[in-house]
Design a protein around this motif. Structure first.
Motif, PDB file in Angstrom:
ATOM      1  N   GLU A 176       0.888  -1.171   0.000  1.00 20.12           N
ATOM      2  CA  GLU A 176       0.000   0.000   0.000  1.00 20.12           C
ATOM      3  C   GLU A 176       0.923   1.216   0.000  1.00 20.12           C
ATOM      4  OE1 GLU A 176      -1.780   3.342   1.212  1.00 20.12           O
ATOM      5  OE2 GLU A 176      -0.991   2.308   2.961  1.00 20.12           O
TER       6      GLU A 176
ATOM      7  N   PHE B 156       3.276   5.222   2.255  1.00 17.91           N
ATOM      8  CA  PHE B 156       3.887   5.125   3.577  1.00 17.91           C
ATOM      9  C   PHE B 156       5.398   5.381   3.513  1.00 17.91           C
ATOM     10  CE2 PHE B 156       3.693   2.658   7.776  1.00 17.91           C
ATOM     11  CZ  PHE B 156       2.673   3.423   8.326  1.00 17.91           C
TER      12      PHE B 156
ATOM     13  N   GLU C  36       7.215   2.509   1.705  1.00 16.54           N
ATOM     14  CA  GLU C  36       6.671   2.177   0.377  1.00 16.54           C
ATOM     15  C   GLU C  36       5.838   3.358  -0.094  1.00 16.54           C
ATOM     16  OE1 GLU C  36       6.370  -0.440   2.772  1.00 16.54           O
ATOM     17  OE2 GLU C  36       4.650   0.392   3.834  1.00 16.54           O
TER      18      GLU C  36
ATOM     19  N   PHE D 292      -4.555  -0.759   2.264  1.00 16.83           N
ATOM     20  CA  PHE D 292      -3.982  -1.522   3.380  1.00 16.83           C
ATOM     21  C   PHE D 292      -4.952  -2.574   3.921  1.00 16.83           C
ATOM     22  CE2 PHE D 292      -2.527  -2.249   7.763  1.00 16.83           C
ATOM     23  CZ  PHE D 292      -1.245  -2.681   7.477  1.00 16.83           C
TER      24      PHE D 292
ATOM     25  N   SER E 263       4.340  -4.273   3.496  1.00 17.33           N
ATOM     26  CA  SER E 263       3.631  -3.004   3.621  1.00 17.33           C
ATOM     27  C   SER E 263       3.733  -2.442   5.033  1.00 17.33           C
ATOM     28  CB  SER E 263       2.169  -3.208   3.206  1.00 17.33           C
ATOM     29  OG  SER E 263       1.607  -2.001   2.758  1.00 17.33           O
ATOM     30  N   SER E 264       4.934  -2.547   5.600  1.00 18.28           N
ATOM     31  CA  SER E 264       5.139  -2.076   6.982  1.00 18.28           C
ATOM     32  C   SER E 264       4.105  -2.685   7.916  1.00 18.28           C
ATOM     33  CB  SER E 264       5.073  -0.549   7.067  1.00 18.28           C
ATOM     34  OG  SER E 264       5.912   0.029   6.112  1.00 18.28           O
ATOM     35  N   MET E 265       3.793  -3.947   7.651  1.00 19.47           N
ATOM     36  CA  MET E 265       2.745  -4.604   8.432  1.00 19.47           C
ATOM     37  C   MET E 265       3.317  -5.159   9.731  1.00 19.47           C
ATOM     38  SD  MET E 265       0.014  -7.509   7.318  1.00 19.47           S
ATOM     39  CE  MET E 265      -0.810  -6.499   6.100  1.00 19.47           C
ATOM     40  N   THR E 266       2.734  -4.698  10.832  1.00 21.23           N
ATOM     41  CA  THR E 266       3.162  -5.154  12.147  1.00 21.23           C
ATOM     42  C   THR E 266       2.735  -6.601  12.366  1.00 21.23           C
ATOM     43  OG1 THR E 266       2.935  -2.915  12.977  1.00 21.23           O
ATOM     44  CG2 THR E 266       2.949  -4.684  14.629  1.00 21.23           C
TER      45      THR E 266
ATOM     46  N   ARG F 179      -3.383 -10.890  13.626  1.00 17.55           N
ATOM     47  CA  ARG F 179      -3.129 -11.131  12.200  1.00 17.55           C
ATOM     48  C   ARG F 179      -2.535 -12.519  11.976  1.00 17.55           C
ATOM     49  NH1 ARG F 179      -0.566  -5.154  11.227  1.00 17.55           N
ATOM     50  NH2 ARG F 179      -2.556  -4.055  10.913  1.00 17.55           N
TER      51      ARG F 179
ATOM     52  N   GLN G 152      -5.143   5.714  10.111  1.00 21.70           N
ATOM     53  CA  GLN G 152      -5.301   4.970   8.862  1.00 21.70           C
ATOM     54  C   GLN G 152      -6.080   3.698   9.157  1.00 21.70           C
ATOM     55  OE1 GLN G 152      -1.696   3.624   6.991  1.00 21.70           O
ATOM     56  NE2 GLN G 152      -2.780   2.859   5.187  1.00 21.70           N
TER      57      GLN G 152
ATOM     58  N   GLY H 137      -7.587   0.092   9.431  1.00 22.90           N
ATOM     59  CA  GLY H 137      -7.031  -1.259   9.443  1.00 22.90           C
ATOM     60  C   GLY H 137      -5.658  -1.396  10.075  1.00 22.90           C
ATOM     61  N   THR H 138      -5.157  -0.327  10.664  1.00 25.23           N
ATOM     62  CA  THR H 138      -3.789  -0.351  11.203  1.00 25.23           C
ATOM     63  C   THR H 138      -3.766  -0.584  12.713  1.00 25.23           C
ATOM     64  OG1 THR H 138      -3.811   2.043  11.558  1.00 25.23           O
ATOM     65  CG2 THR H 138      -2.987   1.252   9.427  1.00 25.23           C
ATOM     66  N   THR H 139      -2.577  -0.864  13.218  1.00 27.62           N
ATOM     67  CA  THR H 139      -2.401  -0.984  14.663  1.00 27.62           C
ATOM     68  C   THR H 139      -2.680   0.364  15.343  1.00 27.62           C
ATOM     69  OG1 THR H 139      -0.041  -0.639  14.269  1.00 27.62           O
ATOM     70  CG2 THR H 139      -0.760  -2.908  14.622  1.00 27.62           C
TER      71      THR H 139
ATOM     72  N   ASP I 200       2.590   4.997  12.785  1.00 29.98           N
ATOM     73  CA  ASP I 200       3.942   4.471  12.963  1.00 29.98           C
ATOM     74  C   ASP I 200       4.941   5.635  13.068  1.00 29.98           C
ATOM     75  OD1 ASP I 200       2.312   2.355  12.236  1.00 29.98           O
ATOM     76  OD2 ASP I 200       3.944   1.268  11.265  1.00 29.98           O
TER      77      ASP I 200
ATOM     78  N   GLU J 141       6.813  -2.314  17.877  1.00 34.14           N
ATOM     79  CA  GLU J 141       6.215  -3.217  16.897  1.00 34.14           C
ATOM     80  C   GLU J 141       7.265  -3.669  15.897  1.00 34.14           C
ATOM     81  OE1 GLU J 141       2.672  -1.493  15.184  1.00 34.14           O
ATOM     82  OE2 GLU J 141       1.885  -0.928  17.146  1.00 34.14           O
TER      83      GLU J 141
ATOM     84  N   TYR K   7       7.871  -5.214  11.981  1.00 31.23           N
ATOM     85  CA  TYR K   7       7.285  -5.466  10.672  1.00 31.23           C
ATOM     86  C   TYR K   7       7.701  -6.841  10.150  1.00 31.23           C
ATOM     87  CZ  TYR K   7       6.701  -0.311  10.316  1.00 31.23           C
ATOM     88  OH  TYR K   7       6.373   0.994  10.510  1.00 31.23           O
TER      89      TYR K   7
HETATM   90  N1  GLN Z   1       2.446  -0.905  11.064  1.00 32.03           N
HETATM   91  C1  GLN Z   1       1.070  -0.525  10.998  1.00 32.03           C
HETATM   92  C2  GLN Z   1       0.194  -1.733  10.911  1.00 32.03           C
HETATM   93  O1  GLN Z   1       0.660  -2.786  10.631  1.00 32.03           O
HETATM   94  C3  GLN Z   1       0.776   0.428   9.841  1.00 32.03           C
HETATM   95  C4  GLN Z   1       1.028  -0.166   8.508  1.00 32.03           C
HETATM   96  C5  GLN Z   1       0.679   0.719   7.347  1.00 32.03           C
HETATM   97  O2  GLN Z   1      -0.053   1.685   7.462  1.00 32.03           O
HETATM   98  N2  GLN Z   1       1.165   0.435   6.189  1.00 32.03           N
HETATM   99  O3  GLN Z   1      -0.965  -1.661  11.104  1.00 32.03           O
END
Ligand code: GLN
Length: 229
Positions: free
Chosen positions: A17, A20, A24, A58, A75-78, A83, A123, A125-127, A164, A190, A192
């Protein structure tokens, strides 16, 4: 995709996504750029496969992994326990954490407790969104991207953003986000991870490539490029 038997130079479809930075984003030429993009390309080179990036919202990434319309996601996903019930993660590749951002002249919001009864932009859907939902009396406003949430704060339509820390700090430090400060104390620590479907045969390949570039200096080189210049 790469499910089934591996073949050298097979194409892995990887979702991201791209709003960010510096992880990305879309560069001026419209091409995907950032730490995660360089990292994924280096992993692919190290483990002998090819990557085809696919831009997704995202909150569409996990459903796409489950539906197998993509093979992986960077996607910087924690990595979270929640999850991990639905997708699998690579070994961690970056340590981050959530930070609260407020307007520079704000004196009342100084920590997590003082967010109570305020408007918080996040944002979807995010942490950060999850964290905001735990604040008593807060009005949480969700946006499709972190820049849109930060814009809402800048405009005065929200009192704070939970996002983040490296992303908010990058926006401030590059001058792209003016009049905003970050509260020193991070809310979380957190990590990724690159996500795949459960039991994906791509995951060992991703981990192998990631381990290789952590050991041979390539990871460090990419890190320097995006975080130490
Ligand atoms: N790290 C945060 C999460 O996983 C935000 C990720 C993002 O916005 N791309 O929810």
């Amino acid at each position: 995709g790469c499910s089934g038997n591996y073949h050298r130079n097979q194409i892995m479809r990887v979702a991201t996504e791209p709003t960010f930075p510096p992880f990305e984003f879309q560069g001026k030429d419209g091409e995907l750029a950032g730490f995660s993009i360089d990292l994924m390309k280096a992993i692919a080179t190290a483990a002998h496969f090819q990557v085809e990036f696919q831009s997704l919202p995202f909150d569409g990434i996990i459903p796409a992994l489950q539906a197998k319309t993509v093979d992986g996601a960077i996607s910087s996903m924690t990595i979270t326990p929640e999850r991990s019930k639905t997708v699998a993660f690579s070994r961690p590749y970056f340590k981050a954490g959530l930070a609260i951002a407020v307007r520079r002249d704000n004196q009342n919001i100084t920590n997590f407790q003082s967010l109570q009864n305020h408007k918080i932009a996040v944002q979807i859907g995010t942490t950060g969104a999850k964290k905001a939902e735990t604040v008593r009396g807060a009005e949480v406003r969700s946006f499709d991207s972190a820049p849109l949430a930060l814009q809402e704060l800048q405009n005065g339509n929200a009192d704070a953003v939970i996002n983040d820390a490296p992303v908010t700090l990058y926006a401030i430090n590059t001058g792209n986000l003016q009049g905003i400060k970050v509260i020193q104390q991070l809310l979380t620590e957190e990590f990724y991870g690159i996500a795949t479907a459960k039991n994906s045969l791509d995951l060992p390949l991703i981990n192998q490539g990631l381990s290789t570039i952590l050991e041979n200096g390539k990871y460090q080189q990419i890190y320097q490029k995006w975080f130490k210049s």
